[in-house]
Design an enzyme around this catalytic site. Structure first.
Site, PDB file in Angstrom:
ATOM      1  N   ASP A  55       0.815  -1.206   0.000  1.00  0.00           N
ATOM      2  CA  ASP A  55       0.000   0.000   0.000  1.00  0.00           C
ATOM      3  C   ASP A  55       0.856   1.267   0.000  1.00  0.00           C
ATOM      4  O   ASP A  55       0.512   2.266  -0.627  1.00  0.00           O
ATOM      5  CB  ASP A  55      -0.918   0.000   1.227  1.00  0.00           C
ATOM      6  CG  ASP A  55      -1.984  -1.090   1.138  1.00  0.00           C
ATOM      7  OD1 ASP A  55      -2.134  -1.691   0.060  1.00  0.00           O
ATOM      8  OD2 ASP A  55      -2.658  -1.346   2.155  1.00  0.00           O
ATOM      9  N   ALA A 168      -7.134   2.645   7.423  1.00  0.00           N
ATOM     10  CA  ALA A 168      -5.733   2.704   7.863  1.00  0.00           C
ATOM     11  C   ALA A 168      -5.661   3.236   9.300  1.00  0.00           C
ATOM     12  O   ALA A 168      -6.305   2.701  10.186  1.00  0.00           O
ATOM     13  CB  ALA A 168      -4.931   3.566   6.889  1.00  0.00           C
ATOM     14  N   SER A 172      -7.769   2.304  13.178  1.00  0.00           N
ATOM     15  CA  SER A 172      -7.127   1.851  14.411  1.00  0.00           C
ATOM     16  C   SER A 172      -7.351   2.842  15.552  1.00  0.00           C
ATOM     17  O   SER A 172      -7.253   2.474  16.728  1.00  0.00           O
ATOM     18  CB  SER A 172      -5.626   1.639  14.188  1.00  0.00           C
ATOM     19  OG  SER A 172      -4.973   2.867  13.923  1.00  0.00           O
ATOM     20  N   ALA A 191      -6.713   9.945  20.692  1.00  0.00           N
ATOM     21  CA  ALA A 191      -6.642   9.969  22.162  1.00  0.00           C
ATOM     22  C   ALA A 191      -7.073  11.322  22.735  1.00  0.00           C
ATOM     23  O   ALA A 191      -6.291  11.994  23.419  1.00  0.00           O
ATOM     24  CB  ALA A 191      -5.226   9.623  22.623  1.00  0.00           C
TER      25      ALA A 191
END
Length: 267
Positions: A55, A168, A172, A191
């Protein structure tokens, strides 16, 4: 004199022995088909491009391919995951034979532009705006859509992703999976200090401005390849691009089966 049928450009990951081996094999195959192979600088005169690698190879090649967004791109997987490079190495020749007969499916992928410090880059996957290192304090970012404030957050950073890049880093970090041919973009916090901060999907007709309000510098990473220092009070603009990448699809390709195969989705 043999009649030239098509003109194309070959890209491959020179660091991967398999990609180098496939490059030589495909080069011979294409020449036997009376294909004229062009240099990367001549891509505007091409009909197609073959990208051999993972990729990351496709993301890097896309910066050149967009100079001619009317060409067909064969993304051949010679890497590990190969989520974007969907054509298996043993499928390429058969797929190309079908291409010469006009019997293939294509899928267009939208691109975005990012402007920072008088630089403009095209994005196939994502832009990450984040603190400068793991030990830095959370950065404070203001996100504006057009002339309206979306949010001001403290976080490790944010990701602005295309549908192609939704599987991607954004995924996550808790972002949604977007069907790749949608004309949207997603903002995913990294976060965040405030637990109510959540990903949001926007039309790619919207114009996003991200302002760094922290007292410390940050970093901007474009498609996982280009990195720039992000100075205090700087602004990053993201907006729609009129160019697209047109990928050739493998025979009988089913995107949902790709999710199951590559990401083990819902298993």
């Amino acid at each position: 004199m043999k009649k030239i049928t098509k003109r194309g450009v070959l890209f491959y990951n020179e660091d991967k022995p398999l990609a180098r081996e496939l490059y030589l094999e495909y080069k011979k195959f294409l020449e036997e088909k009376n294909i004229e192979l062009l240099s990367k600088k001549e891509i505007k005169n091409g009909d197609f491009a073959v990208v051999i690698g993972g990729d990351g190879t496709l993301l890097r090649a896309s910066k050149t391919i967009i100079e001619n967004d009317n060409i067909d791109v064969f993304a051949v997987n010679a890497g590990s995951l190969g989520f974007l490079t969907e054509i298996k190495k043993e499928e390429f020749k058969k797929t190309f034979e079908r291409y010469l007969k006009g019997d293939i499916e294509r899928e267009e992928r939208v691109l975005l532009k990012v402007k920072y410090n008088n630089e403009i880059h095209h994005i196939l996957n994502d832009v990450v705006i984040m603190k400068k290192n793991a030990l830095s304090k959370l950065i404070k970012l203001k996100v504006t859509i057009g002339d309206k404030t979306l949010c001001t957050i403290k976080a490790d950073g944010i990701i602005v992703s295309t549908p192609t890049g939704s599987t991607a880093y954004s995924l996550s970090a808790g972002g949604p999976i977007l069907i790749p041919n949608l004309e949207v973009m997603v903002i995913t916090p990294l976060a965040p200090h405030n637990l109510t901060s959540r990903p949001i999907v926007l039309s790619n007709r919207d114009r996003i401005t991200v302002s760094l309000l922290s007292e410390e510098d940050g970093e901007i990473i474009i498609d996982g390849d280009i990195s720039r220092k992000l100075k205090v009070n700087s602004k990053i603009e993201l907006y729609s691009c009129n160019k697209k990448i047109r990928l050739v699809l493998p025979e009988n390709r089913d995107y949902y089966s790709v999710l199951h195969e590559k990401l083990k989705w819902s298993e």
